[in-house]
Motif scaffolding. Structure first.
Motif, PDB file in Angstrom:
ATOM      1  N   LYS A  80       0.829  -1.208   0.000  1.00 62.08           N
ATOM      2  CA  LYS A  80       0.000   0.000   0.000  1.00 62.08           C
ATOM      3  C   LYS A  80       0.862   1.256   0.000  1.00 62.08           C
ATOM      4  N   GLU A  81       1.933   1.245   0.785  1.00 59.24           N
ATOM      5  CA  GLU A  81       2.824   2.401   0.838  1.00 59.24           C
ATOM      6  C   GLU A  81       3.526   2.627  -0.499  1.00 59.24           C
ATOM      7  N   VAL A  82       3.914   1.538  -1.156  1.00 54.72           N
ATOM      8  CA  VAL A  82       4.571   1.666  -2.462  1.00 54.72           C
ATOM      9  C   VAL A  82       3.587   2.213  -3.494  1.00 54.72           C
ATOM     10  N   ILE A  83       2.360   1.720  -3.464  1.00 50.82           N
ATOM     11  CA  ILE A  83       1.330   2.225  -4.387  1.00 50.82           C
ATOM     12  C   ILE A  83       1.123   3.723  -4.180  1.00 50.82           C
ATOM     13  N   LYS A  84       1.083   4.137  -2.914  1.00 51.77           N
ATOM     14  CA  LYS A  84       0.911   5.561  -2.599  1.00 51.77           C
ATOM     15  C   LYS A  84       2.107   6.370  -3.088  1.00 51.77           C
ATOM     16  N   LYS A  85       3.295   5.849  -2.845  1.00 52.79           N
ATOM     17  CA  LYS A  85       4.519   6.539  -3.266  1.00 52.79           C
ATOM     18  C   LYS A  85       4.572   6.711  -4.776  1.00 52.79           C
ATOM     19  N   GLU A  86       4.044   5.727  -5.502  1.00 51.79           N
ATOM     20  CA  GLU A  86       4.060   5.767  -6.966  1.00 51.79           C
ATOM     21  C   GLU A  86       2.884   6.549  -7.545  1.00 51.79           C
ATOM     22  N   GLY A  87       2.032   7.081  -6.666  1.00 50.77           N
ATOM     23  CA  GLY A  87       0.911   7.897  -7.117  1.00 50.77           C
ATOM     24  C   GLY A  87      -0.190   7.121  -7.806  1.00 50.77           C
ATOM     25  N   LEU A  88      -0.409   5.870  -7.371  1.00 51.98           N
ATOM     26  CA  LEU A  88      -1.384   5.011  -8.040  1.00 51.98           C
ATOM     27  C   LEU A  88      -2.601   4.698  -7.165  1.00 51.98           C
ATOM     28  N   GLU A  89      -2.801   5.475  -6.090  1.00 51.65           N
ATOM     29  CA  GLU A  89      -3.919   5.171  -5.184  1.00 51.65           C
ATOM     30  C   GLU A  89      -5.257   5.143  -5.911  1.00 51.65           C
ATOM     31  N   ASN A  90      -5.447   6.047  -6.851  1.00 50.32           N
ATOM     32  CA  ASN A  90      -6.736   6.141  -7.540  1.00 50.32           C
ATOM     33  C   ASN A  90      -6.931   5.042  -8.578  1.00 50.32           C
ATOM     34  N   LYS A  91      -5.878   4.306  -8.873  1.00 45.64           N
ATOM     35  CA  LYS A  91      -5.973   3.235  -9.862  1.00 45.64           C
ATOM     36  C   LYS A  91      -5.889   1.851  -9.219  1.00 45.64           C
ATOM     37  N   ALA A  92      -5.819   1.815  -7.895  1.00 48.22           N
ATOM     38  CA  ALA A  92      -5.669   0.548  -7.180  1.00 48.22           C
ATOM     39  C   ALA A  92      -6.888   0.280  -6.309  1.00 48.22           C
ATOM     40  N   GLU A  93      -7.291  -0.977  -6.267  1.00 50.77           N
ATOM     41  CA  GLU A  93      -8.408  -1.389  -5.421  1.00 50.77           C
ATOM     42  C   GLU A  93      -8.041  -2.690  -4.729  1.00 50.77           C
ATOM     43  N   LYS A  94      -8.385  -2.782  -3.448  1.00 51.87           N
ATOM     44  CA  LYS A  94      -8.068  -3.973  -2.672  1.00 51.87           C
ATOM     45  C   LYS A  94      -9.258  -4.923  -2.668  1.00 51.87           C
ATOM     46  N   TYR A  95      -8.960  -6.228  -2.832  1.00 50.55           N
ATOM     47  CA  TYR A  95     -10.005  -7.250  -2.871  1.00 50.55           C
ATOM     48  C   TYR A  95      -9.687  -8.352  -1.859  1.00 50.55           C
ATOM     49  N   ASP A  96     -10.738  -8.878  -1.236  1.00 49.96           N
ATOM     50  CA  ASP A  96     -10.564 -10.047  -0.379  1.00 49.96           C
ATOM     51  C   ASP A  96     -10.327 -11.303  -1.215  1.00 49.96           C
ATOM     52  N   GLY A  97     -10.963 -11.370  -2.386  1.00 49.11           N
ATOM     53  CA  GLY A  97     -10.812 -12.528  -3.266  1.00 49.11           C
ATOM     54  C   GLY A  97     -10.115 -12.149  -4.558  1.00 49.11           C
ATOM     55  N   ALA A 250       8.061  -4.304  -9.501  1.00 45.87           N
ATOM     56  CA  ALA A 250       6.829  -4.759 -10.144  1.00 45.87           C
ATOM     57  C   ALA A 250       6.082  -3.577 -10.759  1.00 45.87           C
ATOM     58  N   ILE A 251       5.978  -2.495 -10.013  1.00 46.19           N
ATOM     59  CA  ILE A 251       5.263  -1.322 -10.515  1.00 46.19           C
ATOM     60  C   ILE A 251       6.061  -0.633 -11.615  1.00 46.19           C
ATOM     61  N   TRP A 252       7.388  -0.602 -11.501  1.00 46.27           N
ATOM     62  CA  TRP A 252       8.210  -0.024 -12.572  1.00 46.27           C
ATOM     63  C   TRP A 252       8.001  -0.789 -13.877  1.00 46.27           C
ATOM     64  N   THR A 253       7.995  -2.115 -13.797  1.00 48.37           N
ATOM     65  CA  THR A 253       7.783  -2.933 -14.993  1.00 48.37           C
ATOM     66  C   THR A 253       6.382  -2.723 -15.549  1.00 48.37           C
ATOM     67  N   PHE A 254       5.416  -2.624 -14.661  1.00 44.55           N
ATOM     68  CA  PHE A 254       4.030  -2.357 -15.058  1.00 44.55           C
ATOM     69  C   PHE A 254       3.933  -1.038 -15.820  1.00 44.55           C
ATOM     70  N   LYS A 255       4.589  -0.011 -15.310  1.00 43.20           N
ATOM     71  CA  LYS A 255       4.532   1.305 -15.942  1.00 43.20           C
ATOM     72  C   LYS A 255       5.265   1.340 -17.282  1.00 43.20           C
ATOM     73  N   ASN A 256       6.310   0.540 -17.410  1.00 41.29           N
ATOM     74  CA  ASN A 256       7.157   0.595 -18.597  1.00 41.29           C
ATOM     75  C   ASN A 256       6.866  -0.524 -19.594  1.00 41.29           C
ATOM     76  N   SER A 257       5.657  -1.000 -19.581  1.00 36.89           N
ATOM     77  CA  SER A 257       5.245  -2.048 -20.516  1.00 36.89           C
ATOM     78  C   SER A 257       3.808  -1.792 -20.937  1.00 36.89           C
ATOM     79  N   GLY A 258       3.309  -2.671 -21.785  1.00 32.95           N
ATOM     80  CA  GLY A 258       1.929  -2.557 -22.226  1.00 32.95           C
ATOM     81  C   GLY A 258       0.942  -3.263 -21.320  1.00 32.95           C
ATOM     82  N   LEU A 259       1.370  -3.632 -20.126  1.00 33.95           N
ATOM     83  CA  LEU A 259       0.465  -4.292 -19.186  1.00 33.95           C
ATOM     84  C   LEU A 259      -0.675  -3.360 -18.783  1.00 33.95           C
ATOM     85  N   LYS A 260      -1.858  -3.931 -18.701  1.00 39.63           N
ATOM     86  CA  LYS A 260      -3.037  -3.165 -18.300  1.00 39.63           C
ATOM     87  C   LYS A 260      -3.410  -3.422 -16.846  1.00 39.63           C
ATOM     88  N   TYR A 261      -3.142  -4.646 -16.371  1.00 41.18           N
ATOM     89  CA  TYR A 261      -3.518  -5.028 -15.013  1.00 41.18           C
ATOM     90  C   TYR A 261      -2.309  -5.566 -14.250  1.00 41.18           C
TER      91      TYR A 261
END
Length: 271
Positions: A80-97, A250-261
């Protein structure tokens, strides 16, 4: 000698391993999954262990090699802290499943990167640091190679197959939990066509048992929706880079590729 153990970098040649298992003289063979330099420290540690047991008059204990999830893991608070640091809070959602969500996305034809649990030991991604996709549509290979993995078009992918269904897809099937064996495929190969070799239709599978319950939930969800007992699994990295080891990478690779999810811990990030 009818039962053989192999180690060393040469056994990363899965086609050679396949030929060994097909020899009439070989009843069984074990191929050490961390076959390169990454496995050498284990041999050194075992040697010292046996020497110490001999010195102390103790009988060495033997434990079969099972899962390879030996590396680091990160809890949701850290993620969660890394997501916040990377400015992705609005694009992230937490799921139990989160596993069911990923399985549903795969069934819809989406590609999902997964960062969950402990990192795999050895050269293969076995579900915890993997990019996952629907294996039924061969067109997904082009997308993976060009937009995400950034590698040559001819390089094949591999499947993860539910172990209880391996005989449906693999000829002379046997548990292959480390992606170090190759098999010919059966007439049901079209169900996993994007995850096998496009020329000779061989597969280098990971057969999935109960060692990774979270990963199994993804495959079982995909199976429930599609009827298919496997998915495409390739390592979570860009071509020429190591498998991602931290949430930051993981987030750096996500940002620097065509990954959507990106499914990271119990969070799903969407571009």
């Amino acid at each position: 000698i009818n039962k053989v153990v192999f180690a060393g970098g040469n056994i990363l040649n899965v086609k050679a391993n396949k030929r060994v298992l097909e020899l009439e003289e070989v009843d069984d063979a074990f191929f050490y999954p961390a076959a390169g330099d990454d496995g050498t420290p284990v041999g050194a540690a075992l040697q010292i262990y046996y020497e110490l047991c001999k010195r102390d008059g103790k009988k060495p204990e033997f434990h079969p090699l099972e899962d390879l999830y030996y590396g680091c893991e990160f809890d949701d608070d850290y993620i969660k802290e890394v997501i916040k640091k990377e400015g992705l809070e609005n694009k992230a959602e937490k799921y139990d499943g989160i596993e069911e969500i990923v399985g549903e996305l795969l069934a819809k034809g989406e590609i999902v990167a997964r960062f969950n649990g402990r990192v795999e030991w050895g050269p293969r991604a076995l579900g915890n640091r993997s990019i996952l996709a629907d294996p039924r549509d061969f067109r997904i290979v082009r997308k993976l190679n060009s937009a995400i993995k950034q590698r040559d078009f001819w390089m094949p992918f591999a499947p993860t197959i539910l172990e209880e269904r391996m005989e449906e897809y693999l000829v002379n099937a046997r548990p292959a939990r480390y992606m170090i064996l190759a098999f010919d495929t059966t007439e049901k190969r079209d169900e996993i066509i994007a995850a096998i070799h496009p020329q000779d239709f061989t597969a280098r599978p990971q057969t999935l048992n109960e060692w990774n319950p979270s990963y199994r939930k993804i495959l079982k969800t995909f199976e429930k929706i599609t009827g298919v007992g496997g998915i495409l699994n390739t390592s979570f990295n860009l071509h020429g880079y190591p498998i991602v080891g931290t949430p930051e990478l993981a987030i750096w690779t996500f940002k620097n590729s065509g990954l959507k999810y990106l499914a990271i811990g119990n969070y799903l990030i969407k571009k």
